[in-house]
Design an enzyme around this catalytic site. Sequence first.
Site, PDB file in Angstrom:
ATOM      1  N   HIS A 180      19.731  37.494  18.398  1.00 61.71           N
ATOM      2  CA  HIS A 180      20.958  36.775  17.971  1.00 61.71           C
ATOM      3  C   HIS A 180      22.208  37.664  18.011  1.00 61.71           C
ATOM      4  O   HIS A 180      23.080  37.575  17.156  1.00 61.71           O
ATOM      5  CB  HIS A 180      20.804  36.197  16.558  1.00 61.71           C
ATOM      6  CG  HIS A 180      19.774  35.122  16.441  1.00 61.71           C
ATOM      7  ND1 HIS A 180      20.065  33.778  16.485  1.00 61.71           N
ATOM      8  CD2 HIS A 180      18.423  35.200  16.287  1.00 61.71           C
ATOM      9  CE1 HIS A 180      18.964  33.067  16.347  1.00 61.71           C
ATOM     10  NE2 HIS A 180      17.943  33.909  16.238  1.00 61.71           N
ATOM     11  N   ASN A 239      18.180  27.382  13.169  1.00 62.87           N
ATOM     12  CA  ASN A 239      18.463  27.266  14.595  1.00 62.87           C
ATOM     13  C   ASN A 239      18.963  25.860  14.893  1.00 62.87           C
ATOM     14  O   ASN A 239      18.922  24.988  14.028  1.00 62.87           O
ATOM     15  CB  ASN A 239      17.185  27.515  15.407  1.00 62.87           C
ATOM     16  CG  ASN A 239      16.893  29.004  15.601  1.00 62.87           C
ATOM     17  OD1 ASN A 239      17.738  29.849  15.339  1.00 62.87           O
ATOM     18  ND2 ASN A 239      15.691  29.300  16.059  1.00 62.87           N
ATOM     19  N   TYR A 289      14.606  40.385   7.713  1.00 56.23           N
ATOM     20  CA  TYR A 289      16.082  40.335   7.730  1.00 56.23           C
ATOM     21  C   TYR A 289      16.707  41.490   6.948  1.00 56.23           C
ATOM     22  O   TYR A 289      17.520  42.243   7.473  1.00 56.23           O
ATOM     23  CB  TYR A 289      16.587  38.986   7.191  1.00 56.23           C
ATOM     24  CG  TYR A 289      16.288  37.863   8.165  1.00 56.23           C
ATOM     25  CD1 TYR A 289      17.176  37.551   9.182  1.00 56.23           C
ATOM     26  CD2 TYR A 289      15.108  37.137   8.102  1.00 56.23           C
ATOM     27  CE1 TYR A 289      16.899  36.549  10.104  1.00 56.23           C
ATOM     28  CE2 TYR A 289      14.817  36.139   9.003  1.00 56.23           C
ATOM     29  CZ  TYR A 289      15.715  35.847  10.007  1.00 56.23           C
ATOM     30  OH  TYR A 289      15.432  34.869  10.921  1.00 56.23           O
TER      31      TYR A 289
HETATM   32  C1  HEM Z   1       8.753  35.791  12.063  1.00 57.55           C
HETATM   33  C2  HEM Z   1       9.748  35.220  12.688  1.00 57.55           C
HETATM   34  C3  HEM Z   1      11.125  35.806  12.729  1.00 57.55           C
HETATM   35  C4  HEM Z   1      11.539  37.084  12.536  1.00 57.55           C
HETATM   36  C5  HEM Z   1      10.693  38.297  12.218  1.00 57.55           C
HETATM   37  C6  HEM Z   1      12.976  37.101  12.702  1.00 57.55           C
HETATM   38  C7  HEM Z   1      13.763  38.231  12.649  1.00 57.55           C
HETATM   39  C8  HEM Z   1      15.114  38.265  12.833  1.00 57.55           C
HETATM   40  C9  HEM Z   1      15.915  39.451  12.866  1.00 57.55           C
HETATM   41  C10 HEM Z   1      15.383  40.866  12.707  1.00 57.55           C
HETATM   42  C11 HEM Z   1      17.197  39.086  13.047  1.00 57.55           C
HETATM   43  C12 HEM Z   1      18.418  39.982  13.130  1.00 57.55           C
HETATM   44  C13 HEM Z   1      19.129  39.932  11.791  1.00 57.55           C
HETATM   45  C14 HEM Z   1      20.306  40.851  11.667  1.00 57.55           C
HETATM   46  O1  HEM Z   1      20.400  41.839  12.399  1.00 57.55           O
HETATM   47  O2  HEM Z   1      21.140  40.595  10.778  1.00 57.55           O
HETATM   48  C15 HEM Z   1      17.211  37.662  13.129  1.00 57.55           C
HETATM   49  C16 HEM Z   1      18.339  36.905  13.270  1.00 57.55           C
HETATM   50  C17 HEM Z   1      18.334  35.544  13.186  1.00 57.55           C
HETATM   51  N1  HEM Z   1      17.232  34.716  13.092  1.00 57.55           N
HETATM   52 FE1  HEM Z   1      15.342  35.273  12.988  1.00 57.55          FE
HETATM   53  N2  HEM Z   1      13.412  35.839  12.959  1.00 57.55           N
HETATM   54  C18 HEM Z   1      12.309  35.018  12.986  1.00 57.55           C
HETATM   55  C19 HEM Z   1      12.299  33.673  13.201  1.00 57.55           C
HETATM   56  C20 HEM Z   1      13.413  32.891  13.164  1.00 57.55           C
HETATM   57  C21 HEM Z   1      13.409  31.467  13.090  1.00 57.55           C
HETATM   58  C22 HEM Z   1      12.187  30.556  13.036  1.00 57.55           C
HETATM   59  C23 HEM Z   1      14.719  31.087  13.032  1.00 57.55           C
HETATM   60  C24 HEM Z   1      15.263  29.700  12.912  1.00 57.55           C
HETATM   61  C25 HEM Z   1      14.993  28.953  11.900  1.00 57.55           C
HETATM   62  C26 HEM Z   1      15.550  32.273  13.061  1.00 57.55           C
HETATM   63  C27 HEM Z   1      16.906  32.293  12.984  1.00 57.55           C
HETATM   64  C28 HEM Z   1      17.680  33.427  13.049  1.00 57.55           C
HETATM   65  C29 HEM Z   1      19.126  33.413  13.094  1.00 57.55           C
HETATM   66  C30 HEM Z   1      20.034  32.195  13.054  1.00 57.55           C
HETATM   67  C31 HEM Z   1      19.536  34.742  13.186  1.00 57.55           C
HETATM   68  C32 HEM Z   1      20.959  35.240  13.317  1.00 57.55           C
HETATM   69  C33 HEM Z   1      21.603  35.391  11.965  1.00 57.55           C
HETATM   70  C34 HEM Z   1      23.035  35.826  12.128  1.00 57.55           C
HETATM   71  O3  HEM Z   1      23.818  35.037  12.672  1.00 57.55           O
HETATM   72  O4  HEM Z   1      23.350  36.944  11.720  1.00 57.55           O
HETATM   73  N3  HEM Z   1      14.715  33.347  13.134  1.00 57.55           N
HETATM   74  N4  HEM Z   1      15.925  37.178  13.017  1.00 57.55           N
END
Ligand code: HEM
Length: 537
Positions: free
Chosen positions: A73, A151, A361
């Site tokens: 992202h 999402n 996160y």
């Molecule tokens: C086990 C599954 C998942 C893991 C380990 C994971 C991990 C992460 C990580 C490490 C980040 C970066 C966060 C940052 O640097 O601030 C991220 C961002 C993000 N994830 Fe996930 N994620 C997973 C599943 C999902 C799912 C299912 C969704 C949707 C519902 C999602 C939505 C997002 C969004 C929207 C961001 C961006 C947030 C922002 O705008 O700063 N992720 N995720």
Amino acid sequence: MNDDQKKQGSDNGKENGAAASENILTTRQGHPVTDNQNLRTVGNRGPATLENYQFLEKISHFDRERIPERVVHARGAGAHGYFEAYGTVGNEPVSKYTRAKLFQEKGKRTPVFVRFSSVIHGGHSPETLRDPRGFATKFYTEDGNWDLVGNNLKVFFIRDAVKFPDLVHSFKPDPVTNRQEGQRIFDFISNTPEAMHMITFLFSPWGIPANYRQMQGSGVNTYKWINKEGTGVLVKYHWEPKQDIKNLTQAQAEEVQGKNFNHATQDLYEAIERGEFPEWELCLQIMSDDEHPELDFDPLDDTKLWPPDQFPFLPVGKMVLDRNPVNYFAEVEQVAFGTGVLVDGLDFSDDKMLQGRTFSYSDTQRHRVGTNYLQLPINAPKTHVATNQRDGQMAYHQDMVPGTNPHVNYEPSSLGGLKEATKSGKDHEPEYHAKLVRQKIDRTNDFKQAGERFRMFEDWERDDLILNLVNTLAPAEKHIREKMVEQFSKCDEDYGRRVKEGLEKASAAIEPGPIGSTQSGEGVRQAEEEGTKAKPY
Ligand code: HEM
């Protein structure tokens, strides 16, 4: 600049005499800069000298301007706004299901910050790529922050957090060639049948939303709402846009991308500047908190939709985005969302993806932004914060309340330190009697909803889906193509047949390229503008 910083700036100015005038350039030490054009050198041809503090400060700060990108992202845009509660959930008072204060009163407003994003590629990648879109909302409530990290699509590829790094690696560029390659993606997907539902969405026009304003959002994972009695229900959150839903076919996306690779950021920013404030309604699906053996899927499985005819979308409030960030880096880049950030009345479910996400996160944010990331204005709650956490890199202030004893940074204490809060309702105390295991869930049902989705699409959506799958899958090795055709056929016979026929016709010389891309020139379809509007699901 917050009020403190403004005040500090002007106070420093006063003390500095020569730099007292507000528009005089200074170093961060407050020294007025009298020459910002020339290095100090021995004669005007050099060499340069190393004692030049002003230059060294400027260049070494510049050397550190970037923080690590988000590992996923990385590309995003954000805006401020507010959430306004309806006070009801469907026709019932909201208090029946949750004691969370932000939802209780009709018309109650809570400030929010939203960041939209695309997942796989870097911070300046084109916004036309086929990718899920992130839709993360930070609610600055009176009880502290609540983050809803969702999402645009309502389902996900995997249902177990241990698979997330592998999933992401398969979609990221090849570690040798540094190119995203369909072969690697489908190598992983052909061994991950639970992804078929998400793949069916992703390779259709739903995989390229036309912009950020005209897309849905979903929490995807299952959470709980808890009332005053401590009783929980399972919930799923959905954002429904008031400005239609619009998606792009691959051909349309390529046309947009040829002219503008920032179109979604531009669209959001300019709409808000024009005063056309985008709005979404927050809807809830509710289920009692049990395993629901009557369903052919597990309610905690995030690869599944809860059928809306059985679990209707119940509106609970609306969100309006009405203010652009003042500084992209300070707000959009440094904002940090997490699924663990819940307020009283909202809770986790046992969804094992959610638990993996919740660790990930804040872990990545301590690395990406820094230990004290929650002290940054964009992340800090707009309410009372008083902790005994101290120090660490970039500690900006102490989280303590004026009047409390500054010597006491521990609890309990009888010397005037911080005290525990009183509870606002009964604790929610689910009971567990099970073996500790490593096992898949029982009701996997990997193909049924994917097949239903394929049949529900309109013709133009199905055509685009097949075209994009064929273009991405064609360069893959034979055994991967065959395994994928087998999986598409398990979803729907016609689905499998059409992909198979497409692959047979596709040129063997198709070059690997960005997913869905029509760079081979095969069958680029000119979709009509009309065809891009979609119905909510
Ligand atoms: C086990 C599954 C998942 C893991 C380990 C994971 C991990 C992460 C990580 C490490 C980040 C970066 C966060 C940052 O640097 O601030 C991220 C961002 C993000 N994830 Fe996930 N994620 C997973 C599943 C999902 C799912 C299912 C969704 C949707 C519902 C999602 C939505 C997002 C969004 C929207 C961001 C961006 C947030 C922002 O705008 O700063 N992720 N995720």
